[in-house]
Design a protein around this motif. Structure first.
Motif, short mmCIF file in Angstrom:
data_model
loop_
_atom_site.label_atom_id
_atom_site.label_comp_id
_atom_site.label_asym_id
_atom_site.label_seq_id
_atom_site.Cartn_x
_atom_site.Cartn_y
_atom_site.Cartn_z
N VAL A 42 0.82 -1.22 0.00
CA VAL A 42 0.00 0.00 0.00
C VAL A 42 0.86 1.27 0.00
CG1 VAL A 42 -2.10 -0.98 1.00
CG2 VAL A 42 -0.28 -0.17 2.52
N PRO A 203 -6.78 7.23 2.75
CA PRO A 203 -6.36 6.19 1.81
C PRO A 203 -5.68 5.06 2.61
CG PRO A 203 -5.66 8.36 1.08
CD PRO A 203 -6.20 8.53 2.46
N ALA A 204 -5.66 3.86 2.02
CA ALA A 204 -5.21 2.65 2.75
C ALA A 204 -3.89 2.84 3.48
CB ALA A 204 -5.10 1.50 1.76
N ARG A 205 -2.94 3.55 2.87
CA ARG A 205 -1.61 3.63 3.49
C ARG A 205 -1.60 4.46 4.77
NH1 ARG A 205 1.53 7.92 -0.48
NH2 ARG A 205 3.17 7.70 1.06
N ALA A 207 -4.23 4.47 6.99
CA ALA A 207 -5.35 4.01 7.82
C ALA A 207 -4.92 3.57 9.21
CB ALA A 207 -6.06 2.85 7.11
#
Ligand SMILES: [Zn+2]
Length: 343
Positions: A42, A203-205, A207
Motif C-alpha cells: 500500500v 487512503p489505505a496507506r 489508515a
C-alpha cells in the motif's frame, strides 16, 4: 580525581571496557520509539523489516533483557533492576501496520512492545494532518503551488528531484507552529490551491488499525497505551481540552483493550510540547508515568530522585543500522553523552 573523559577513555582502551560499559548503564534502560513499518503493497515506507528482525535477533543473542514498558515502570516501584541491560520497544500512533506488520515480528522474537494509540484515529474520526499534507503534495498535478497563509506566501515547486519531499517537510514544519484550527484551515487551503480532492476517510496507506485488530495484536503479545484522542500538541490546548485528551483516551482504551498499559505518550513529544500541567493531569487520571520523544535513556536514578521524571521519560528514535543500535544499547552512547557534557 581523573576527568570523566580520562576515565572513559582508559576504561574503553583497557580490558576494563568489557565490564565498564555495563556499569555505566546501571540503572539506565534503552527505550526505543518506532513509527511506521514498510508495507510496500500500500506504499508505506517505514522501518525496514529485515533490519528490525536483525536487531531483535542481535539483542536476543547478546543477552539483553527485552522488557515491556509496564515492567520497566513496575521495577521502579520495587527499586529493582536487572543485571542484564534492559531494552524496551514502543510504537506511536496506532496505524494499521503496527498491528498487521509489527506485532507478528515482535511476537516472533518474543519481544514485548507497547503501542500508543490515538483513540479518535482508531474510531475513524479523522486521519492525521501530516498524512494529509503528504497526500496533497504527492497527488498535486500543478507544477507549482503557492499558498497565502497569515501574512506570508509559501511557494512550492513540484517538479525536480526531491522537490515534493522538501515541500512536504517545509509545510509540515510550518503547520507545527499553528494551533489546531489554523492548521486545519491551512491544510484545507493547501488542498484547494493544489486542486486535490481530500477523501474523508484515509487512503489505505494512512489508515488506523481497527479495534478488532488491536485485540488480535494484544493476543500476540503487543500491549497498548494512550496517546490522546485527537493528537494535538498538548501545550497549545486549553486546560479542558488537555484533560479531555488524556482521560478520554485512557478510558476508551480501557474499554477496548484487555489490559492497557497505564503509561501515557505525549503527541509530538518534545519537552516544549507538554508541561507541568500535563504531568498533573496524567497523574490524576491514575496513570503511573509518561514518555516523551526527547532522546536519552530511561534513567531510574533520576526518577527515584524526582517522581516527575517518570512522567517525562526519554526515548531514542529506533535507528536504521546496527552500528547506531549497538551504540545505544551497549552504553557507548552514554559514554559519548558524558564526554559531551564534560566538553
Ligand atoms: Zn504521535
Amino acid at each position: 580525581m581523573t576527568s570523566v573523559k580520562g576515565f572513559i577513555v582508559n576504561a574503553l582502551a583497557g580490558t576494563g571496557g568489557v565490564t565498564f560499559l555495563p556499569r555505566l548503564m546501571a540503572g539506565r534502560a534503552t527505550v526505543f520509539m518506532l513509527h511506521r513499518f514498510d508495507c510496500p503493497e500500500v506504499g508505506v515506507r517505514g522501518h525496514d523489516l529485515g533490519f528490525l528482525r536483525q536487531a531483535l535477533g542481535y539483542l536476543r543473542r547478546n543477552n539483553y533483557e527485552l522488557i515491556s514498558l509496564r515492567e520497566l515502570y513496575g521495577r521502579l516501584v520495587h527499586d529493582a533492576y536487572s543485571v542484564r541491560r534492559e531494552v524496551a520497544f514502543t510504537i506511536d500512533d496506532g496505524y494499521f501496520d503496527h498491528a498487521q506488520v509489527a506485532s507478528p515480528i515482535f511476537a516472533e522474537f518474543d519481544c514485548p512492545v507497547t503501542t500508543f494509540v490515538t483513540t479518535g484515529f482508531l474510531d475513524q474520526q479523522f486521519w492525521f494532518w501530516w498524512d494529509q499534507i503528504e497526500f496533497i503534495f504527492e497527488s498535486a498535478r500543478r507544477p507549482a503551488i503557492s499558498v497565502g497563509v497569515g501574512d506570508k506566501t509559501l511557494q512550492y515547486q513540484m517538479n525536480g528531484p526531491g522537490k515534493r519531499a522538501e515541500s512536504i517537510a517545509d509545510f509540515t514544519d510550518y503547520c507545527k507552529t499553528l494551533k489546531t484550527e489554523e492548521r486545519l484551515q491551512a491544510i484545507a487551503l493547501l488542498a484547494e490551491v493544489a486542486e486535490v480532492e481530500m477523501p474523508r476517510k484515509p487512503p489505505a496507506r494512512y489508515a488506523p488499525m481497527t479495534w478488532e485488530a488491536l485485540r488480535v495484536a494484544e493476543q500476540q503479545g503487543m500491549e497498548f497505551g494512550p496517546h490522546t484522542v485527537t493528537h494535538p500538541i498538548l501545550s497549545q490546548t486549553s486546560d479542558e481540552q488537555s484533560a479531555r485528551e488524556v482521560t478520554q483516551s485512557w478510558e476508551k482504551l480501557r474499554r477496548e483493550s484487555k489490559n492497557p498499559v497505564p503509561v501515557f505518550c505525549y503527541p509530538n513529544g518534545r519537552f516544549l510540547d507538554f508541561s507541568e500541567r500535563e504531568i498533573r493531569i496524567v497523574r490524576q487520571a491514575g496513570l503511573c508515568g509518561a514518555v516523551s520523544g526527547e532522546p536519552g535513556y530511561f534513567d531510574r536514578g533520576q526518577v527515584m530522585k524526582d517522581a516527575d521524571e517518570g512522567f517525562r521519560a526519554r526515548r531514542f528514535a529506533f535507528p536504521d543500522n546496527m552500528t547506531d543500535l549497538i551504540q545505544y544499547v551497549s552504553g557507548i552512547e552514554r559514554a559519548k553523552q558524558l564526554l559531551r557534557r564534560e566538553a
